[in-house]
Write a protein that holds these residues in place. Structure first.
Motif, PDB file in Angstrom:
ATOM      1  N   PHE A 115     -37.847  11.493  40.725  1.00 19.17           N
ATOM      2  CA  PHE A 115     -37.145  10.245  41.083  1.00 19.17           C
ATOM      3  C   PHE A 115     -37.249   9.954  42.575  1.00 19.17           C
ATOM      4  CE2 PHE A 115     -33.190   9.742  43.402  1.00 19.17           C
ATOM      5  CZ  PHE A 115     -32.891  11.038  43.786  1.00 19.17           C
ATOM      6  N   LYS A 116     -37.673  10.914  43.387  1.00 22.12           N
ATOM      7  CA  LYS A 116     -37.799  10.698  44.828  1.00 22.12           C
ATOM      8  C   LYS A 116     -38.821   9.611  45.163  1.00 22.12           C
ATOM      9  CE  LYS A 116     -34.907  13.734  46.695  1.00 22.12           C
ATOM     10  NZ  LYS A 116     -34.443  14.575  45.607  1.00 22.12           N
ATOM     11  N   ASN A 142     -39.304  17.962  46.283  1.00 17.36           N
ATOM     12  CA  ASN A 142     -39.772  16.705  45.685  1.00 17.36           C
ATOM     13  C   ASN A 142     -39.897  15.577  46.693  1.00 17.36           C
ATOM     14  OD1 ASN A 142     -40.202  17.324  42.894  1.00 17.36           O
ATOM     15  ND2 ASN A 142     -37.983  17.508  42.658  1.00 17.36           N
ATOM     16  N   ALA A 243     -27.711  16.800  44.383  1.00 13.30           N
ATOM     17  CA  ALA A 243     -28.091  17.639  45.517  1.00 13.30           C
ATOM     18  C   ALA A 243     -27.200  17.205  46.672  1.00 13.30           C
ATOM     19  CB  ALA A 243     -29.567  17.492  45.831  1.00 13.30           C
ATOM     20  N   SER A 244     -27.591  16.092  47.356  1.00  6.11           N
ATOM     21  CA  SER A 244     -26.705  15.542  48.384  1.00  6.11           C
ATOM     22  C   SER A 244     -25.605  14.694  47.764  1.00  6.11           C
ATOM     23  CB  SER A 244     -27.509  14.689  49.364  1.00  6.11           C
ATOM     24  OG  SER A 244     -27.895  13.480  48.755  1.00  6.11           O
ATOM     25  N   GLY A 245     -25.799  14.308  46.496  1.00  7.79           N
ATOM     26  CA  GLY A 245     -24.824  13.448  45.818  1.00  7.79           C
ATOM     27  C   GLY A 245     -25.157  11.969  45.898  1.00  7.79           C
ATOM     28  N   SER A 246     -26.243  11.657  46.600  1.00  9.68           N
ATOM     29  CA  SER A 246     -26.586  10.256  46.838  1.00  9.68           C
ATOM     30  C   SER A 246     -26.994   9.516  45.557  1.00  9.68           C
ATOM     31  CB  SER A 246     -27.719  10.189  47.867  1.00  9.68           C
ATOM     32  OG  SER A 246     -28.188   8.881  48.005  1.00  9.68           O
ATOM     33  N   LEU A 247     -27.859  10.120  44.757  1.00  4.37           N
ATOM     34  CA  LEU A 247     -28.331   9.466  43.531  1.00  4.37           C
ATOM     35  C   LEU A 247     -27.154   9.014  42.670  1.00  4.37           C
ATOM     36  CD1 LEU A 247     -30.442   8.674  41.349  1.00  4.37           C
ATOM     37  CD2 LEU A 247     -30.402  11.071  40.596  1.00  4.37           C
ATOM     38  N   LEU A 306     -32.012  21.238  43.974  1.00  5.86           N
ATOM     39  CA  LEU A 306     -30.618  20.787  44.143  1.00  5.86           C
ATOM     40  C   LEU A 306     -29.843  21.670  45.110  1.00  5.86           C
ATOM     41  CD1 LEU A 306     -29.568  19.934  40.455  1.00  5.86           C
ATOM     42  CD2 LEU A 306     -30.715  18.479  42.132  1.00  5.86           C
ATOM     43  N   GLU A 352     -38.272  19.873  35.216  1.00  6.95           N
ATOM     44  CA  GLU A 352     -38.111  20.964  36.182  1.00  6.95           C
ATOM     45  C   GLU A 352     -36.690  21.532  36.072  1.00  6.95           C
ATOM     46  OE1 GLU A 352     -36.257  20.454  40.112  1.00  6.95           O
ATOM     47  OE2 GLU A 352     -37.972  19.135  40.441  1.00  6.95           O
ATOM     48  N   ALA A 354     -34.078  21.140  37.807  1.00  5.52           N
ATOM     49  CA  ALA A 354     -32.970  20.168  37.942  1.00  5.52           C
ATOM     50  C   ALA A 354     -32.694  19.481  36.605  1.00  5.52           C
ATOM     51  CB  ALA A 354     -33.298  19.132  39.017  1.00  5.52           C
ATOM     52  N   THR A 382     -34.768  14.206  36.366  1.00  8.59           N
ATOM     53  CA  THR A 382     -35.280  13.675  37.625  1.00  8.59           C
ATOM     54  C   THR A 382     -36.572  14.301  38.143  1.00  8.59           C
ATOM     55  OG1 THR A 382     -33.684  15.195  38.605  1.00  8.59           O
ATOM     56  CG2 THR A 382     -33.061  12.869  38.521  1.00  8.59           C
TER      57      THR A 382
HETATM   58  C1  LIG Z   1     -33.386  15.257  45.219  1.00 10.88           C
HETATM   59  C2  LIG Z   1     -33.232  15.493  43.791  1.00 10.88           C
HETATM   60  C3  LIG Z   1     -32.046  15.179  43.081  1.00 10.88           C
HETATM   61  C4  LIG Z   1     -30.741  14.708  43.672  1.00 10.88           C
HETATM   62  O1  LIG Z   1     -30.752  14.049  44.833  1.00 10.88           O
HETATM   63  P1  LIG Z   1     -29.495  13.565  45.675  1.00 10.88           P
HETATM   64  O2  LIG Z   1     -29.671  14.202  46.996  1.00 10.88           O
HETATM   65  O3  LIG Z   1     -28.233  14.000  44.988  1.00 10.88           O
HETATM   66  O4  LIG Z   1     -29.647  12.093  45.718  1.00 10.88           O
HETATM   67  C5  LIG Z   1     -32.043  15.356  41.720  1.00 10.88           C
HETATM   68  N1  LIG Z   1     -33.112  15.837  41.077  1.00 10.88           N
HETATM   69  C6  LIG Z   1     -34.247  16.162  41.704  1.00 10.88           C
HETATM   70  C7  LIG Z   1     -35.365  16.714  40.903  1.00 10.88           C
HETATM   71  C8  LIG Z   1     -34.357  15.996  43.076  1.00 10.88           C
HETATM   72  O5  LIG Z   1     -35.504  16.326  43.682  1.00 10.88           O
END
Ligand SMILES: *Cc1c(COP(=O)(O)O)cnc(C)c1O
Length: 432
Positions: A115-116, A142, A243-247, A306, A352, A354, A382
């Motif tokens: 999703f990146k 990613n 991960a950062s929580g942004s998505l 993550l 993967e 995540a 993702t």
């Molecule tokens: C970066 C990432 C996320 C989550 O990204 P956020 O920092 O929360 O926006 C989720 N899944 C995968 C595979 C990622 O690479």
């Protein structure tokens, strides 16, 4: 710049509300050093953007371009997004879901299978509008792959900063594009801190540092697509890796924007999170019912993508979950591997780590009754399993190669315990 109408009007302090011109590069509020959010003129957008207009456009994330913060047309990453939303009936059955279960499959996002590619398309298009010639990022893998590929296609110089212990597939997945891959002896949070300093000194466009307000907006397109692909409706529940929580926060923003534009009915969506047990600061906060994020010093999990110990949007993600009435889970690495296999065996999707965590989190949430089995649920997958394949080492037995003759195959078939190869199998389709 080939001008189109500008639909975003300012960068706005998320806490202070103070507004800044989007013509300058700025990524924190000068009052409280808090994050900046892109502000749009929804009245004008409502006049120009309709469901028909969206549907008349090519299937990429840029079909929602009025809701994305660039001035001209996208100059890089124009093909990203619009990944399949898969009705996951077999997985639903395995998880006891009686409502609808869907998988938003960003493991096949273009061009680098995560999703990146969505966030990078926006960040790098905007970087080019600002005139940057060098782009960079701090990454758990990613993001580096996507920045490296997109920079190569755009002819930009590229530096990606990663923790030293990433999966080989993710390191190679940046090197192949000719990027300068800078490995740092430390976890992601140290990489990120260094990148803030490098961004200040070298004046490069860091996708997730000084371009972060733009970068983050790209994630909204995952939410837009879910709503459009469900037939212009919102799900009851969405399960999102963090991960950062942004998505997660941006999927919520996307749903709210579609409500505001009346593209979907206004109904509540419960938002659920997934993180790995070995690095789950946001989930820990949700489980305690607080929004204070206690950073994880040393992440320890196979879910490296993550593994952010001190998540930039952690506070907002925890709030987002709690305000929606959702919850969050943090499966073990073993459950993550089981999640990868479950998704692969049921739906033919190779995610993967995540993705494995997200499926495993959903499984726990259904089992504990936090997630309603009768509702319409979307699980966000993702990233692609071919990038993290070593997590499956030892999971499968590979038999010795056999001689290329029928007798050898009969023997093997018998040994697999699948029946009696020597006898003609029943119920086979007749040969023409
Ligand atoms: C970066 C990432 C996320 C989550 O990204 P956020 O920092 O929360 O926006 C989720 N899944 C995968 C595979 C990622 O690479």
């Amino acid at each position: 710049m080939a001008a189109r109408k500008r639909y975003f009007t300012a960068l706005k302090g998320r806490e202070s509300g103070k507004e800044y011109s989007p013509d300058e590069v700025r990524y924190v509020c000068e009052f409280d050093f808090g994050p900046l959010e892109v502000k749009y003129d929804y009245e004008t957008i409502a006049k120009d953007l309709t469901k028909d207009v969206i549907q008349s456009r090519r299937p990429s994330m840029w079909r929602y371009k009025e809701l994305l913060p660039i001035e001209g047309e996208p100059t890089v990453g124009a093909q990203a997004g619009f990944t399949p939303l898969v009705k996951a009936d077999r997985l639903a059955k395995r998880l006891g879901v009686t409502g609808e279960l869907w998988v938003k499959n960003d493991s096949v996002c273009y061009p680098t299978l995560s999703f990146k590619d969505r966030v990078v398309s926006v960040a790098l298009s905007r970087s080019k509008e600002f005139g940057y010639k060098t782009v960079a990022c701090a990454s758990t893998g990613n993001l580096a792959n996507s920045v490296a590929a997109t920079a190569a296609a755009a002819g930009l110089e590229c530096y990606v900063f990663i923790p030293h212990d990433l999966e080989p597939g993710k390191v190679l997945g940046s090197q192949v594009f000719g990027a300068n891959v800078i490995r740092i002896d430390g976890p992601y949070d140290k990489v990120n801190r260094l990148c803030s300093e490098v961004a200040d000194k070298y004046k490069w466009a860091f996708a997730n540092v000084n371009m972060r307000p733009y970068y983050a907006e790209g994630s909204k397109t995952m939410g837009f697509e879910i709503a459009e692909q469900l037939g212009w409706r919102l799900p009851d529940n969405v399960v999102v890796p963090m991960a950062s929580g942004s998505l997660m926060c941006k999927i919520e923003k996307a749903f709210n924007e579609f409500k505001k534009l009346k593209f979907v009915d206004d109904r509540p969506v419960k938002i659920y999170g997934g993180q790995a047990e070995g690095c789950s600061p946001i989930t820990e906060a949700v489980k305690k019912g607080i929004d204070l994020i206690r950073p994880v010093e040393k992440p320890d999990t196979i879910v490296k993508s993550l593994a952010i110990g001190n998540p930039a949007d952690g506070f907002y993600a925890a709030r987002c979950i709690q305000d929606s009435g959702g919850y969050s889970e943090n499966p073990t690495d073993a459950e993550t591997i089981e999640g990868i296999r479950l998704l692969a065996e049921c739906e033919g999707i190779f995610a993967e780590t995540a993705g494995g965590v997200t499926v495993a989190a959903a499984k726990r949430l259904f089992e504990t009754g936090k997630l309603d089995r009768k509702g319409c649920t979307v699980i966000c997958v993702t990233g692609n399993g071919l990038k993290t394949k070593e997590c499956l080492d030892g999971q499968f037995t590979t038999h010795k190669a056999i001689a290329p003759n029928l007798a050898a195959f009969d023997t093997l078939f018998d040994s697999l315990g699948n029946g009696h190869a020597a006898r003609a199998p029943k119920a086979q389709p007749a040969l023409a």
